[in-house]
Design a protein around this motif. Structure first.
Motif, PDB file in Angstrom:
ATOM      1  N   GLY A  71       0.788  -1.224   0.000  1.00 23.92           N
ATOM      2  CA  GLY A  71       0.000   0.000   0.000  1.00 23.92           C
ATOM      3  C   GLY A  71       0.815   1.267   0.000  1.00 23.92           C
ATOM      4  O   GLY A  71       0.320   2.343  -0.385  1.00 23.92           O
ATOM      5  N   THR A  72       2.095   1.183   0.427  1.00 22.96           N
ATOM      6  CA  THR A  72       2.903   2.397   0.477  1.00 22.96           C
ATOM      7  C   THR A  72       3.214   2.931  -0.914  1.00 22.96           C
ATOM      8  O   THR A  72       3.463   4.141  -1.074  1.00 22.96           O
ATOM      9  CB  THR A  72       4.231   2.159   1.220  1.00 22.96           C
ATOM     10  N   LEU A  73       3.193   2.085  -1.936  1.00 22.97           N
ATOM     11  CA  LEU A  73       3.536   2.522  -3.285  1.00 22.97           C
ATOM     12  C   LEU A  73       2.451   3.415  -3.892  1.00 22.97           C
ATOM     13  O   LEU A  73       2.739   4.540  -4.304  1.00 22.97           O
ATOM     14  CB  LEU A  73       3.835   1.306  -4.161  1.00 22.97           C
TER      15      LEU A  73
ATOM     16  N   GLU B 161       6.843  13.783   6.186  1.00 22.54           N
ATOM     17  CA  GLU B 161       7.897  13.135   6.955  1.00 22.54           C
ATOM     18  C   GLU B 161       9.143  13.071   6.065  1.00 22.54           C
ATOM     19  O   GLU B 161       9.707  12.001   5.806  1.00 22.54           O
ATOM     20  CB  GLU B 161       7.471  11.745   7.415  1.00 22.54           C
ATOM     21  N   ALA B 162       9.539  14.250   5.586  1.00 25.20           N
ATOM     22  CA  ALA B 162      10.698  14.369   4.700  1.00 25.20           C
ATOM     23  C   ALA B 162      11.903  14.731   5.547  1.00 25.20           C
ATOM     24  O   ALA B 162      12.146  15.895   5.843  1.00 25.20           O
ATOM     25  CB  ALA B 162      10.431  15.426   3.634  1.00 25.20           C
TER      26      ALA B 162
ATOM     27  N   ASP C 242       5.587   8.579   1.275  1.00 24.83           N
ATOM     28  CA  ASP C 242       4.601   7.656   1.840  1.00 24.83           C
ATOM     29  C   ASP C 242       4.459   7.767   3.352  1.00 24.83           C
ATOM     30  O   ASP C 242       3.724   6.987   3.959  1.00 24.83           O
ATOM     31  CB  ASP C 242       4.917   6.209   1.444  1.00 24.83           C
ATOM     32  N   GLY C 243       5.147   8.743   3.972  1.00 23.90           N
ATOM     33  CA  GLY C 243       4.979   8.942   5.412  1.00 23.90           C
ATOM     34  C   GLY C 243       4.295  10.248   5.752  1.00 23.90           C
ATOM     35  O   GLY C 243       4.331  10.682   6.906  1.00 23.90           O
TER      36      GLY C 243
ATOM     37  N   ASP D  74      -3.370   3.553   3.553  1.00 24.79           N
ATOM     38  CA  ASP D  74      -2.969   3.625   4.957  1.00 24.79           C
ATOM     39  C   ASP D  74      -3.699   4.794   5.618  1.00 24.79           C
ATOM     40  O   ASP D  74      -3.312   5.951   5.477  1.00 24.79           O
ATOM     41  CB  ASP D  74      -1.455   3.830   5.052  1.00 24.79           C
ATOM     42  N   ARG D  75      -4.747   4.472   6.364  1.00 27.71           N
ATOM     43  CA  ARG D  75      -5.573   5.521   6.963  1.00 27.71           C
ATOM     44  C   ARG D  75      -4.831   6.282   8.059  1.00 27.71           C
ATOM     45  O   ARG D  75      -5.274   7.337   8.505  1.00 27.71           O
ATOM     46  CB  ARG D  75      -6.868   4.924   7.529  1.00 27.71           C
TER      47      ARG D  75
END
Length: 524
Positions: free
Chosen positions: A260-262, A364-365, A387-388, A413-414
């Motif tokens: 799911g992160t992709l 979240e960079a 993805d964060g 990702d909720r």
């Protein structure tokens, strides 16, 4: 450098982090600036500067990791994974010693590279950055389950080059357009293939055992690892991310790829591009991460990262590399005017992230995922790996009209969505402020490149300039806050499982607040 020269600072850093996180109530044993445990007393000192913590292990203390292990065993819950924690510390120590042995030869090799091979989004600066410690996580050099031989063959700090393996994968989900350098089945010794997936050499054993997977006999595509290790440089403007069977920054922080992160990262990138269309003056470039594949398995996935053409002849320096030792003596940042570059970087960093906060976005960079693009043009930031992110869908809709493929309510990702401004502010403070602004300023001071007083003044001024009348909330959580949040990375990443920490995301688990160094009166 002796073994004690390596172990002592590591042990002090680990104990500092445990105290900062107040792991298992460790702070209750502090009296009169002394940590008093049965069988061991550790003198503490006032942190100067008070970055994240007010007390640290006193410089004159001669700690060993065994002292830290003793402290943890004294306070640990029986359910805590102290064995994994000890392995992690010992792995970090062994890797640090390996680095000390390898660095001279690697630096000599890199020092012979002509300038044209140091530009573009390659691995020159990534390799240099890999020798630096993580600014907050003391055992960041540990990679669980990998041997010293594995590291010397595949880790970025050794600047290796190696061919990838490939596999035919059934029932794959694919997105985007594959680059021209992608192999055909014949290139890797297959008559045909359902979908060709890259396989890191360290993952071959696990992938071979997956049902429905045919591992190709031939390797193809020579690559070099980036700072993240699971991502490799595959072409002048192309990187390739794939699963790696290890963990970093904690045993629970696995370097495989959850499917799911992709699509989630690709969606956030599209949102950021929409923001940039509305805010064209922002000095930001985005990597293209729209091409990926996965097979609903953490070890079967990949992502192709394409870099903007603007980066081809520029020095692309990750924030993590600014303070790295350069092979030509000095530090990487000294290639440029230190104070001018740091000031321009802070202006870009805060203008970008404060603007995103208005849209309800906190990235979240961290230092690995933000790079400075440096050429004859004004400084720009290069952003990758989204993805964060944390997004407030309601706030985003107020500023950005929904369009196909950019609705954060479609995120798999909720945990990436919130309606709580405090949640966004915590990400802004712990990532943008702590890791990307204050940690480099502290590093500059420690290396004698820029006084802490000057760096801190620059942070305050650039942040104040970026915050407008509509940003009162973010101002109250930064410049005007009594304390600042900090992450509990050792606690959540290795020692205590999520069922007991209550952390939905171990990378966003917070410990006790720390001092607000932005209000350090001695630096005004």
């Amino acid at each position: 450098m002796t073994a004690d020269d390596v172990e002592g600072p590591l042990a002090a850093g680990v104990l500092d982090a445990l105290l900062r996180e107040d792991y298992a109530g460790l702070r209750r044993f502090i009296t009169d600036r002394t940590l008093k445990l049965p069988g061991r007393r550790v003198r503490l000192a006032e942190a100067r500067p008070a970055f994240l913590s007010e007390l640290v292990v006193a410089p004159e203390e001669r700690l060993r990791l065994s002292d830290v292990f003793h402290a943890v065993r004294m306070v640990a819950d029986p359910r805590d994974d102290t064995a994994a924690f000890e392995r992690e510390c010992l792995d970090a120590l062994a890797t640090a010693k390996l680095h000390d042995d390898a660095r001279p030869a690697v630096h000599r090799r890199l020092g012979r590279l002509p300038d044209e091979l140091r530009t573009g989004p390659g691995t020159f600066y990534e390799t240099l950055a890999a020798y630096n410690d993580h600014p907050v996580h003391p055992t960041g050099r540990s990679r669980a389950g990998l041997s010293m031989t594995d590291l010397s063959r595949y880790a970025p700090e050794f600047a290796p080059s190696f061919p990838l393996r490939w596999a035919s994968v059934r029932h794959a989900t694919l997105a985007g357009t594959l680059p021209g350098w992608w192999p055909t089945p014949a290139d890797v010794g297959l008559a045909s293939a359902d979908a060709l997936f890259p396989v890191h050499p360290l993952a071959v054993r696990q992938v071979r055992a997956r049902p429905g997977v045919v591992l190709a006999s031939g390797p193809y595509l020579q690559v070099t690892p980036t700072l993240s290790m699971r991502t490799v440089a595959a072409a002048p403007l192309g990187h390739l991310k794939m699963p790696l069977p290890t963990s970093t920054l904690g045993l629970r922080n696995k370097r495989t790829i959850m499917p799911g992160t992709l699509p989630d990262g690709a969606l956030v990138e599209r949102v950021l591009r929409q923001v940039l269309l509305q805010e064209p003056v922002l000095p930001v470039l985005l990597a293209d991460e729209q091409t990926y594949g996965h097979a609903d398995d953490p070890l079967l996935g990949y992502m192709v990262r394409r870099f903007p053409a603007d980066t081809a002849r520029a020095h692309v320096v990750p924030v993590a590399a600014l303070l790295a030792e350069a092979p030509d003596n000095g530090y990487v940042i000294e290639r440029w005017d230190v104070e001018a570059l740091f000031g321009a970087y802070l202006s870009a960093l805060f203008s970008w992230n404060v603007t995103l906060f208005r849209y309800g976005i906190a990235l979240e960079a961290h230092q690995q995922n933000v790079a400075l693009v440096l050429d004859d043009s004004p400084l720009r930031l290069l952003i990758k790996d989204n993805d964060g992110a944390m997004i407030d869908p309601s706030r985003l809709r107020e500023r950005l009209a929904p369009s196909p493929g950019t609705d954060p309510r479609d995120l798999i990702d909720r945990r990436m969505t919130t309606s709580d401004p405090e949640t966004l502010a915590r990400v802004f403070v712990t990532i943008t402020l702590h890791l990307c602004a204050a940690a480099p300023a502290l590093g500059l001071a420690e290396r004698g490149l820029l006084p802490w007083r000057t760096g801190l003044r620059m942070i305050r001024e650039r942040l104040d300039e970026a915050l407008g009348p509509e940003d009162a909330f973010l101002r109250s959580r930064t410049l005007e806050a009594a304390t600042l949040p900090g992450k509990a990375m050792l606690t959540a990443g290795t020692l205590v499982d999520k069922a007991r920490t209550g952390a939905a995301d171990i990378n966003k688990h917070y410990g006790p607040p720390g001092p607000n160094y932005l209000r350090d009166a001695t630096c005004f």
